[in-house]
Design a protein around this motif. Sequence first.
Motif, PDB file in Angstrom:
ATOM      1  N   ALA A  86     -34.932  46.929 -15.526  1.00 41.96           N
ATOM      2  CA  ALA A  86     -36.082  46.868 -14.765  1.00 41.96           C
ATOM      3  C   ALA A  86     -35.635  46.426 -13.355  1.00 41.96           C
ATOM      4  O   ALA A  86     -34.572  45.635 -13.414  1.00 41.96           O
ATOM      5  CB  ALA A  86     -37.265  45.746 -15.219  1.00 41.96           C
ATOM      6  N   ILE A  87     -36.233  46.836 -12.348  1.00 43.48           N
ATOM      7  CA  ILE A  87     -35.926  46.465 -11.002  1.00 43.48           C
ATOM      8  C   ILE A  87     -37.232  46.142 -10.212  1.00 43.48           C
ATOM      9  O   ILE A  87     -38.361  46.402 -10.732  1.00 43.48           O
ATOM     10  CB  ILE A  87     -35.208  47.794 -10.063  1.00 43.48           C
ATOM     11  CG1 ILE A  87     -36.205  49.055  -9.924  1.00 43.48           C
ATOM     12  CG2 ILE A  87     -33.911  47.901 -10.617  1.00 43.48           C
ATOM     13  CD1 ILE A  87     -35.560  49.973  -9.222  1.00 43.48           C
ATOM     14  N   ALA A  88     -36.955  45.254  -9.041  1.00 42.07           N
ATOM     15  CA  ALA A  88     -38.311  44.946  -8.383  1.00 42.07           C
ATOM     16  C   ALA A  88     -37.883  45.412  -6.860  1.00 42.07           C
ATOM     17  O   ALA A  88     -36.776  45.422  -6.389  1.00 42.07           O
ATOM     18  CB  ALA A  88     -38.349  43.386  -8.401  1.00 42.07           C
ATOM     19  N   ILE A  89     -39.122  46.169  -6.427  1.00 35.70           N
ATOM     20  CA  ILE A  89     -38.956  46.726  -5.059  1.00 35.70           C
ATOM     21  C   ILE A  89     -39.875  46.176  -4.232  1.00 35.70           C
ATOM     22  O   ILE A  89     -40.954  46.104  -4.464  1.00 35.70           O
ATOM     23  CB  ILE A  89     -38.938  48.207  -5.076  1.00 35.70           C
ATOM     24  CG1 ILE A  89     -37.717  48.936  -5.935  1.00 35.70           C
ATOM     25  CG2 ILE A  89     -39.036  48.663  -3.787  1.00 35.70           C
ATOM     26  CD1 ILE A  89     -37.793  50.420  -6.043  1.00 35.70           C
ATOM     27  N   ARG A  90     -39.607  45.755  -3.067  1.00 36.16           N
ATOM     28  CA  ARG A  90     -40.393  45.375  -1.969  1.00 36.16           C
ATOM     29  C   ARG A  90     -40.008  45.699  -0.453  1.00 36.16           C
ATOM     30  O   ARG A  90     -38.773  45.632  -0.176  1.00 36.16           O
ATOM     31  CB  ARG A  90     -40.641  43.610  -2.129  1.00 36.16           C
ATOM     32  CG  ARG A  90     -41.725  43.238  -1.102  1.00 36.16           C
ATOM     33  CD  ARG A  90     -41.767  41.685  -1.118  1.00 36.16           C
ATOM     34  NE  ARG A  90     -40.438  40.927  -0.567  1.00 36.16           N
ATOM     35  CZ  ARG A  90     -40.294  39.798  -0.491  1.00 36.16           C
ATOM     36  NH1 ARG A  90     -41.061  39.025  -0.941  1.00 36.16           N
ATOM     37  NH2 ARG A  90     -39.207  39.552  -0.031  1.00 36.16           N
ATOM     38  N   ASN A  91     -40.939  46.360   0.267  1.00 36.54           N
ATOM     39  CA  ASN A  91     -40.660  46.759   1.494  1.00 36.54           C
ATOM     40  C   ASN A  91     -39.502  47.710   1.526  1.00 36.54           C
ATOM     41  O   ASN A  91     -38.409  47.541   2.405  1.00 36.54           O
ATOM     42  CB  ASN A  91     -40.549  45.765   2.355  1.00 36.54           C
ATOM     43  CG  ASN A  91     -41.481  44.685   2.565  1.00 36.54           C
ATOM     44  OD1 ASN A  91     -42.821  45.311   2.539  1.00 36.54           O
ATOM     45  ND2 ASN A  91     -41.393  43.417   2.859  1.00 36.54           N
ATOM     46  N   GLY A  92     -39.246  48.567   0.531  1.00 31.92           N
ATOM     47  CA  GLY A  92     -38.151  49.435   0.310  1.00 31.92           C
ATOM     48  C   GLY A  92     -36.986  49.018  -0.032  1.00 31.92           C
ATOM     49  O   GLY A  92     -35.870  49.644  -0.151  1.00 31.92           O
ATOM     50  N   LYS A  93     -36.887  47.638  -0.304  1.00 33.32           N
ATOM     51  CA  LYS A  93     -35.491  47.272  -0.796  1.00 33.32           C
ATOM     52  C   LYS A  93     -35.761  46.801  -2.240  1.00 33.32           C
ATOM     53  O   LYS A  93     -36.852  46.631  -2.819  1.00 33.32           O
ATOM     54  CB  LYS A  93     -35.346  45.979  -0.144  1.00 33.32           C
ATOM     55  CG  LYS A  93     -34.979  45.942   1.300  1.00 33.32           C
ATOM     56  CD  LYS A  93     -34.795  44.621   2.161  1.00 33.32           C
ATOM     57  CE  LYS A  93     -34.366  44.779   3.231  1.00 33.32           C
ATOM     58  NZ  LYS A  93     -33.917  43.555   4.050  1.00 33.32           N
ATOM     59  N   SER A  94     -34.568  47.024  -2.934  1.00 34.21           N
ATOM     60  CA  SER A  94     -34.758  46.976  -4.429  1.00 34.21           C
ATOM     61  C   SER A  94     -33.917  45.690  -4.743  1.00 34.21           C
ATOM     62  O   SER A  94     -32.823  45.181  -4.133  1.00 34.21           O
ATOM     63  CB  SER A  94     -34.043  48.144  -5.043  1.00 34.21           C
ATOM     64  OG  SER A  94     -33.822  47.935  -6.467  1.00 34.21           O
ATOM     65  N   SER A  95     -34.031  45.080  -5.757  1.00 36.81           N
ATOM     66  CA  SER A  95     -33.386  44.043  -6.518  1.00 36.81           C
ATOM     67  C   SER A  95     -32.181  44.609  -7.255  1.00 36.81           C
ATOM     68  O   SER A  95     -32.199  45.817  -7.370  1.00 36.81           O
ATOM     69  CB  SER A  95     -34.160  43.124  -7.465  1.00 36.81           C
ATOM     70  OG  SER A  95     -34.507  43.993  -8.598  1.00 36.81           O
ATOM     71  N   PHE A  96     -31.324  43.698  -8.020  1.00 32.23           N
ATOM     72  CA  PHE A  96     -30.493  44.168  -8.947  1.00 32.23           C
ATOM     73  C   PHE A  96     -31.190  44.778 -10.177  1.00 32.23           C
ATOM     74  O   PHE A  96     -32.365  44.327 -10.323  1.00 32.23           O
ATOM     75  CB  PHE A  96     -29.409  43.278  -9.281  1.00 32.23           C
ATOM     76  CG  PHE A  96     -28.301  42.804  -8.351  1.00 32.23           C
ATOM     77  CD1 PHE A  96     -27.301  43.659  -8.242  1.00 32.23           C
ATOM     78  CD2 PHE A  96     -28.588  41.959  -7.399  1.00 32.23           C
ATOM     79  CE1 PHE A  96     -26.106  43.369  -7.407  1.00 32.23           C
ATOM     80  CE2 PHE A  96     -27.689  41.670  -6.255  1.00 32.23           C
ATOM     81  CZ  PHE A  96     -26.603  42.209  -6.263  1.00 32.23           C
ATOM     82  N   VAL A  97     -30.683  45.546 -11.067  1.00 34.40           N
ATOM     83  CA  VAL A  97     -31.182  45.832 -12.147  1.00 34.40           C
ATOM     84  C   VAL A  97     -30.864  44.576 -13.306  1.00 34.40           C
ATOM     85  O   VAL A  97     -30.086  44.028 -13.355  1.00 34.40           O
ATOM     86  CB  VAL A  97     -30.468  46.832 -12.943  1.00 34.40           C
ATOM     87  CG1 VAL A  97     -30.957  47.392 -14.254  1.00 34.40           C
ATOM     88  CG2 VAL A  97     -30.548  48.361 -12.181  1.00 34.40           C
ATOM     89  N   ASN A  98     -32.153  44.364 -13.962  1.00 34.13           N
ATOM     90  CA  ASN A  98     -32.321  43.366 -14.854  1.00 34.13           C
ATOM     91  C   ASN A  98     -32.552  43.840 -16.361  1.00 34.13           C
ATOM     92  O   ASN A  98     -33.379  44.811 -16.506  1.00 34.13           O
ATOM     93  CB  ASN A  98     -33.358  42.412 -14.598  1.00 34.13           C
ATOM     94  CG  ASN A  98     -33.477  41.343 -15.487  1.00 34.13           C
ATOM     95  OD1 ASN A  98     -32.584  40.566 -15.668  1.00 34.13           O
ATOM     96  ND2 ASN A  98     -34.744  40.956 -16.195  1.00 34.13           N
ATOM     97  N   GLU A  99     -31.545  43.723 -16.914  1.00 28.88           N
ATOM     98  CA  GLU A  99     -31.275  44.165 -18.390  1.00 28.88           C
ATOM     99  C   GLU A  99     -31.568  43.318 -19.591  1.00 28.88           C
ATOM    100  O   GLU A  99     -30.898  42.034 -19.633  1.00 28.88           O
ATOM    101  CB  GLU A  99     -30.078  44.988 -18.552  1.00 28.88           C
ATOM    102  CG  GLU A  99     -29.862  45.611 -19.731  1.00 28.88           C
ATOM    103  CD  GLU A  99     -28.646  46.541 -19.830  1.00 28.88           C
ATOM    104  OE1 GLU A  99     -28.083  46.854 -21.259  1.00 28.88           O
ATOM    105  OE2 GLU A  99     -28.057  46.864 -18.715  1.00 28.88           O
ATOM    106  N   GLY A 100     -32.420  43.593 -20.755  1.00 30.76           N
ATOM    107  CA  GLY A 100     -32.600  42.873 -21.681  1.00 30.76           C
ATOM    108  C   GLY A 100     -32.447  43.676 -23.098  1.00 30.76           C
ATOM    109  O   GLY A 100     -33.234  44.716 -22.925  1.00 30.76           O
ATOM    110  N   THR A 101     -31.821  43.286 -24.106  1.00 28.56           N
ATOM    111  CA  THR A 101     -31.866  44.088 -25.496  1.00 28.56           C
ATOM    112  C   THR A 101     -32.334  43.099 -26.362  1.00 28.56           C
ATOM    113  O   THR A 101     -31.929  41.966 -26.566  1.00 28.56           O
ATOM    114  CB  THR A 101     -30.361  44.467 -25.671  1.00 28.56           C
ATOM    115  OG1 THR A 101     -30.057  45.496 -24.678  1.00 28.56           O
ATOM    116  CG2 THR A 101     -30.372  45.087 -27.168  1.00 28.56           C
TER     117      THR A 101
END
Length: 984
Positions: free
Chosen positions: A810-825
């Motif tokens: 998953a990623i979070a996006i705000r005002n056109g900027k993205s977070s790093f990818v967050n990953e869980g298995t």
Amino acid sequence: MKTLFRGFLLVGLSVALILPASAQVTKDYTKLVNPFIGTGGHGHTYPGAVMPFGMVQLSPDTRYDGWDGCSGYYYTDTVVYGFSHTHLSGTGIPDYCDILFMPTVGEAKFKREDYESGFKKKNESATPGYYKTLLDKYNIGVELTATTRVGVHRYTYPPSAKDGNVIIDLQDRDEVLDSWIEVVSNHEIRGYRRSKSWADDQSVYFYAKFSKPFRTYGIASDDQLQGGKTKVQGKNVKMFIRFDNPGEVITKVGISSVSAEGALKNLDSEVPGFDFNKVQKDAKVAWNKELSKIEVSGGSPSAEKAHDKQVTFYTALYHCMLAPNVYNDVDGQYRGMDQKIHTAKGFNYYTVFSLWDTYRAEDPLFNLIDRKRTQDFVRSFLAMYEQGGLLPIWPLASNETFCMVGNHSIPVIVDAYAKGIRGFDAEEALRAMKSAVNRNQFGLESYRKTGAVQSDDEAESVSKTLEYAIDDWCIAQMSKMMNKPNDYKEFIQRAQYWKNVYNSENGFMQARTNGTWYTPFDPTEVNSNYTEGNSWQYSFLVPQDVEGLISRIGGKANFEHKLDELFTTNSKLTGNQQPDVTGLIGQYAHGDEPSHHMAYLYNYTDAPYKTQYYVNKILNEQYSPNPDGLSGNEDCGQMSAWYVISSLGIYNTMPGQQQFQIGMPLFGKAIIHLENGKEFTVLNLNADISNSNIYIEGMKLNNAAYNKIYLDYNTVYNGGKLKVTTGKVPNRVYDKALIKPTSKITDDIIVANPYIIAPSKTFKKPFNAIIKCGDKGAKIYYTLDGTMPTINSKLYTAPIPVIKKTTIKAIAIRNGKSSFVNEGTFIKIRGDIKLTLVNPYLPNYADKGNETLINGIRGKTDWRLGNWQGYQGVDLVAILDFGSVKPINKISLGTLQDSNVWIVFPQYVQYWVSDDGKDYKLLSTVKTKVDVKDLTVQTQEFTADLNTHTRYVKVIAKQYGPLPDWHPFKGSPSYIFADEITVE
């Protein structure tokens, strides 16, 4: 009347006229220094003779074992082994105590228990540059003094002694790799000691001269005399020399990391004769010059209390100047980080930098009162980078110990540069800083890849994330000052990575694991996610972006309330035992450094009076002029530096920022004598009237009203006078009106990583995964097919059903900027096995839950990352129930060995089988293939081919038992660490 007169006399002395440090010093500040402060409790200091920042620390050795033997001396000890020439001030790990000399009478003996002697406290005294004691066993008086590179001993043998000895022991204390002693003449000896301890490879050469000829001598190897030899080499080399009618013998010993010739040069240059009194006098002059850089007076209406505060202050200032230590010889030569010989040109090369500690207060203090030496520190850092390929982390005797977390030569360099100390190659410094934080070590790769050190990848992940972000902010400031916009952009973003370990739902810094938060979570728990602390002690460690933290917590009022809870909570420490977490006020821990700036954070709220209250409380309750007068390890000056700079009423909460927080001046008058010839004076005259005057009611700067709760660095450096008026009651209206300091990142704001809410990384029953983000207004996009999410991926709007092994990205996006990818298995556990543990596992060293041993996730070689279950004092006994009789072909138990930390492979693992769970038959015993002496951190599978049909299998892993005699902690019970039981 005697007490009253004494008090007036002391106060009169304390306000005597002080000339600038460059001029002649007229007051004897050494009388206000008590070198025994910190030698009790857990201060770990030493009382011996040393010059400011000296290479030689000539001090008695009374204790080597246990945590409180780190410096080689402990106040309550009554037996002395001898007097060695190197010591560490206040560290939490032992080393040094090299080249031990011990005067004796009678037959010369080589074993410590034979030549050691009792001594009495009443016969022991110390002042800066001088130490004295009496050896009861021999009736020998011992006096010690020192120059920078030479230790000078004066032994006074009893008049009845017809002969006297000096024992030289090169084997004492840590592991010797090589050593030798050579007789040069009947006045001179020289030698070498190479050893391994905290520093893996330390070399010390020495050259000794005696004031009178010795009649005879003997050199021993393995405590056996080697008759007639003038030189002996080995790992256990000792020597005696014997004098006729010894009377008084002066011994002077030069040391060097380079060569015996270098030690001789140091000796002849610094102590050409045998005038002990002159060396002692010169040491006192040198110390008075350094101590006179700050002049304090008053501090209490009680003369006795004022005197105690001044003794505490000047002893603290003295402790600040015991490290780092000069490491180059008089000709500039030194042993570098590559173990080759180099020459320092135009500067002194230093070692013993406890940077994780000292970057917080000691180094900012030096930027006020010791700028020339600070410049040499930075040039030493760059020499270490050139010769070792890395800026120092915790360098000791030109060895990198990699102790503690972060890369904190970086804030020292940047703070110096920001404050105008520019006598070094800034381009090289920036290059070295970037290289340090872009290497792949200690979780830095995880930090750069995901925006936070993941606890799955690295232990102490929260602390490392926060400390790395501090370093990155410093690099950003250096880049900005040097007009490097691209570098500034990169590192100001990285300086915000603290946001990725801040849990907005509970307001604490919490470890990230498998895309979610580490659970179960208790902010009081000391565990492997933090360095010497818990979440309380790290949740305020954002000095580079205090206002950003305030915003996350919900504003000034919430932030103030959170600080209140920190200082007033009745909760106790839980989790792992951690002796460094001491000096507790609530969950604030003054005995360890991450807490040191926290009392000053109230200045960012509308309640600066609480900063004044708690700073005053810490100054008065966590320090005293007694052997146990420090609340934690001295840490090469940091604990004392906090006292020094805080008692002046100022504190630099973030190196590289140009604001000193105003706290609570402890003394009626304090004058900082600056290297530019100017003075900055702080007056708190009401401190001399009442000890209860602890709240600021008004301030004047250079006789004009002042309405800020901070001082700019240049205001102090350019000289002036700050006068505070204090009272017994806080003025809330005045506090609210004060202009507050700034600590805020406003450029290139990042988006915090989203996080997944799930019961655990393994499951039996299906569950719904929830995804959230701490940034309001951020949209979350995710994938389940292994691809990287983008803005074109599925928008998260509802919980995600998880019924089988599933990877969520998953990623979070705000005002056109993205977070790093967050990953869980999330892994579904096989449901056909029930596991029962007969003996409980240790809760502090465990991936909790019985099913950890069959969850399909294997532990890594770093046991602190989790997934291992620990057992001590009992065997691991696990019973597997397959529900019915089934064919079992092969079974295996995974285990870990790290003998250094007491984790040892089981002697053997047995596999027993049963159809009814009552009567068991032993089918296989698998013995370990690895010896306990193998210190390699490694895993081992205990695998057995059962080839049977059964319902139950009992697994018994047999403890190794008490640690063997060669182990530093021999006799202590070892651990079994186990994970995973696999069945085919």
